[in-house]
Write a protein that holds these residues in place. Structure first.
Motif, PDB file in Angstrom:
ATOM      1  N   VAL A  74       1.046  -1.092   0.174  1.00  0.00           N
ATOM      2  CA  VAL A  74      -0.303   0.046  -0.017  1.00  0.00           C
ATOM      3  C   VAL A  74       1.314   1.099   0.104  1.00  0.00           C
ATOM      4  CG1 VAL A  74      -0.358   0.099   2.300  1.00  0.00           C
ATOM      5  CG2 VAL A  74      -2.133   1.004   1.099  1.00  0.00           C
ATOM      6  N   LYS A  75       2.505   1.128   0.611  1.00  0.00           N
ATOM      7  CA  LYS A  75       3.304   2.242   0.776  1.00  0.00           C
ATOM      8  C   LYS A  75       3.575   2.492  -0.887  1.00  0.00           C
ATOM      9  CE  LYS A  75       4.266   0.823   5.507  1.00  0.00           C
ATOM     10  NZ  LYS A  75       4.934   0.595   5.745  1.00  0.00           N
ATOM     11  N   GLN A  76       3.755   1.497  -1.638  1.00  0.00           N
ATOM     12  CA  GLN A  76       3.850   1.425  -2.902  1.00  0.00           C
ATOM     13  C   GLN A  76       3.365   2.153  -4.628  1.00  0.00           C
ATOM     14  OE1 GLN A  76       6.088  -2.222  -3.754  1.00  0.00           O
ATOM     15  NE2 GLN A  76       6.866  -2.101  -1.497  1.00  0.00           N
ATOM     16  N   LEU A  77       2.055   2.464  -4.012  1.00  0.00           N
ATOM     17  CA  LEU A  77       0.685   3.022  -5.200  1.00  0.00           C
ATOM     18  C   LEU A  77       1.497   3.994  -5.601  1.00  0.00           C
ATOM     19  CD1 LEU A  77      -2.007   2.998  -2.943  1.00  0.00           C
ATOM     20  CD2 LEU A  77      -1.551   0.837  -4.565  1.00  0.00           C
ATOM     21  N   LYS A  78       1.232   3.663  -7.267  1.00  0.00           N
ATOM     22  CA  LYS A  78       1.700   4.900  -8.243  1.00  0.00           C
ATOM     23  C   LYS A  78       1.107   6.510  -7.772  1.00  0.00           C
ATOM     24  CE  LYS A  78       3.126   2.120 -11.370  1.00  0.00           C
ATOM     25  NZ  LYS A  78       2.782   1.573 -12.975  1.00  0.00           N
ATOM     26  N   SER A  79      -0.290   6.694  -7.281  1.00  0.00           N
ATOM     27  CA  SER A  79      -0.769   7.626  -7.279  1.00  0.00           C
ATOM     28  C   SER A  79      -1.765   7.716  -5.514  1.00  0.00           C
ATOM     29  CB  SER A  79      -1.466   8.326  -8.206  1.00  0.00           C
ATOM     30  OG  SER A  79      -2.460   7.644  -8.197  1.00  0.00           O
ATOM     31  N   GLN A  80      -1.614   8.955  -5.161  1.00  0.00           N
ATOM     32  CA  GLN A  80      -2.302   8.720  -3.894  1.00  0.00           C
ATOM     33  C   GLN A  80      -3.210   8.377  -3.906  1.00  0.00           C
ATOM     34  OE1 GLN A  80      -1.095   9.259  -0.800  1.00  0.00           O
ATOM     35  NE2 GLN A  80      -3.110   9.569   0.726  1.00  0.00           N
ATOM     36  N   PRO A  81      -4.295   7.553  -2.770  1.00  0.00           N
ATOM     37  CA  PRO A  81      -5.792   6.894  -3.223  1.00  0.00           C
ATOM     38  C   PRO A  81      -6.225   8.296  -2.427  1.00  0.00           C
ATOM     39  CG  PRO A  81      -4.613   5.395  -1.931  1.00  0.00           C
ATOM     40  CD  PRO A  81      -3.444   6.383  -1.858  1.00  0.00           C
ATOM     41  N   THR A  82      -7.714   8.301  -2.347  1.00  0.00           N
ATOM     42  CA  THR A  82      -8.412   9.009  -1.772  1.00  0.00           C
ATOM     43  C   THR A  82      -8.667   8.916  -0.534  1.00  0.00           C
ATOM     44  OG1 THR A  82     -11.074   7.950  -1.736  1.00  0.00           O
ATOM     45  CG2 THR A  82     -10.091   9.322  -3.594  1.00  0.00           C
ATOM     46  N   ASP A  83      -9.083  10.362   0.158  1.00  0.00           N
ATOM     47  CA  ASP A  83      -8.644  10.097   2.101  1.00  0.00           C
ATOM     48  C   ASP A  83     -10.073   9.211   2.286  1.00  0.00           C
ATOM     49  OD1 ASP A  83      -7.559  12.102   1.892  1.00  0.00           O
ATOM     50  OD2 ASP A  83      -9.152  13.949   2.122  1.00  0.00           O
TER      51      ASP A  83
ATOM     52  N   GLU B  11      -7.661  -4.356  -4.138  1.00  0.00           N
ATOM     53  CA  GLU B  11      -8.233  -3.383  -5.094  1.00  0.00           C
ATOM     54  C   GLU B  11      -8.254  -1.724  -5.552  1.00  0.00           C
ATOM     55  OE1 GLU B  11     -12.597  -0.169  -4.371  1.00  0.00           O
ATOM     56  OE2 GLU B  11     -12.370  -1.948  -3.124  1.00  0.00           O
ATOM     57  N   LEU B  12      -7.198  -1.380  -4.603  1.00  0.00           N
ATOM     58  CA  LEU B  12      -6.331  -0.297  -4.523  1.00  0.00           C
ATOM     59  C   LEU B  12      -5.482  -0.422  -6.031  1.00  0.00           C
ATOM     60  CD1 LEU B  12      -6.479   1.958  -1.358  1.00  0.00           C
ATOM     61  CD2 LEU B  12      -7.347   2.162  -3.347  1.00  0.00           C
ATOM     62  N   LYS B  13      -4.523  -1.352  -5.843  1.00  0.00           N
ATOM     63  CA  LYS B  13      -3.344  -2.111  -7.049  1.00  0.00           C
ATOM     64  C   LYS B  13      -3.584  -2.049  -7.950  1.00  0.00           C
ATOM     65  CE  LYS B  13      -1.248  -5.255  -5.033  1.00  0.00           C
ATOM     66  NZ  LYS B  13      -0.975  -6.936  -4.659  1.00  0.00           N
ATOM     67  N   GLY B  14      -5.184  -2.137  -7.887  1.00  0.00           N
ATOM     68  CA  GLY B  14      -6.011  -2.681  -9.205  1.00  0.00           C
ATOM     69  C   GLY B  14      -5.942  -1.200  -9.773  1.00  0.00           C
ATOM     70  N   LYS B  15      -6.349  -0.179  -8.595  1.00  0.00           N
ATOM     71  CA  LYS B  15      -6.976   1.185  -9.207  1.00  0.00           C
ATOM     72  C   LYS B  15      -5.748   2.339  -9.622  1.00  0.00           C
ATOM     73  CE  LYS B  15      -9.745   4.454  -8.215  1.00  0.00           C
ATOM     74  NZ  LYS B  15     -11.211   5.178  -6.618  1.00  0.00           N
ATOM     75  N   TYR B  16      -4.692   2.398  -8.743  1.00  0.00           N
ATOM     76  CA  TYR B  16      -3.625   2.442  -8.808  1.00  0.00           C
ATOM     77  C   TYR B  16      -2.174   2.561  -9.248  1.00  0.00           C
ATOM     78  CZ  TYR B  16      -7.219   6.027  -6.046  1.00  0.00           C
ATOM     79  OH  TYR B  16      -8.148   7.072  -6.041  1.00  0.00           O
ATOM     80  N   GLY B  17      -2.291   1.221  -9.406  1.00  0.00           N
ATOM     81  CA  GLY B  17      -1.223   0.515  -9.759  1.00  0.00           C
ATOM     82  C   GLY B  17       0.087   0.478  -8.184  1.00  0.00           C
ATOM     83  N   ILE B  18       0.679  -0.171  -8.946  1.00  0.00           N
ATOM     84  CA  ILE B  18       2.447  -0.815  -7.860  1.00  0.00           C
ATOM     85  C   ILE B  18       3.080  -0.196  -8.502  1.00  0.00           C
ATOM     86  CG2 ILE B  18       1.071  -2.292  -7.915  1.00  0.00           C
ATOM     87  CD1 ILE B  18       2.969  -2.793  -4.959  1.00  0.00           C
TER      88      ILE B  18
END
Length: 87
Positions: A13-22, A80-87
């Motif tokens: 989760v610390k390596q996501l390409k962009s910041q998830p929403t709040d 889910e976040l990895k699929g949405k934002y990439g890693i």
């Protein structure tokens, strides 16, 4: 759910390409706290600590959820976040 899968998700989760929403970050935070600490064990932050209150409220909403269920939900949310934002 294995502890290893949970720890792997915590690193990813610390390596996501962009910041998830709040809201996504609150979901991740609250499930992590519930999985590692259990039910909320601190007082709600003061009225001017908006970020702290939001985090506390998100964690408090999971009161009663087992650590195992919180780990499963945490790993699922990170996937889910990895699929949405990439890693």
């Amino acid at each position: 759910m294995s502890e290893a899968a949970f720890q792997k998700a915590a690193e990813e989760v610390k390596q996501l390409k962009s910041q998830p929403t709040d809201q996504e970050m609150l979901d991740v935070y609250s499930h992590y706290k519930q999985a590692t600490v259990g039910d909320v064990n601190t007082d709600r932050p003061g009225m001017l600590d908006f970020k702290g209150k939001a985090k506390w409220d998100a964690w408090y909403a999971l009161k009663g959820m087992s650590k195992e269920d919180a780990m499963k939900a945490y790993v699922a949310k990170v996937e889910e976040l990895k699929g949405k934002y990439g890693i």
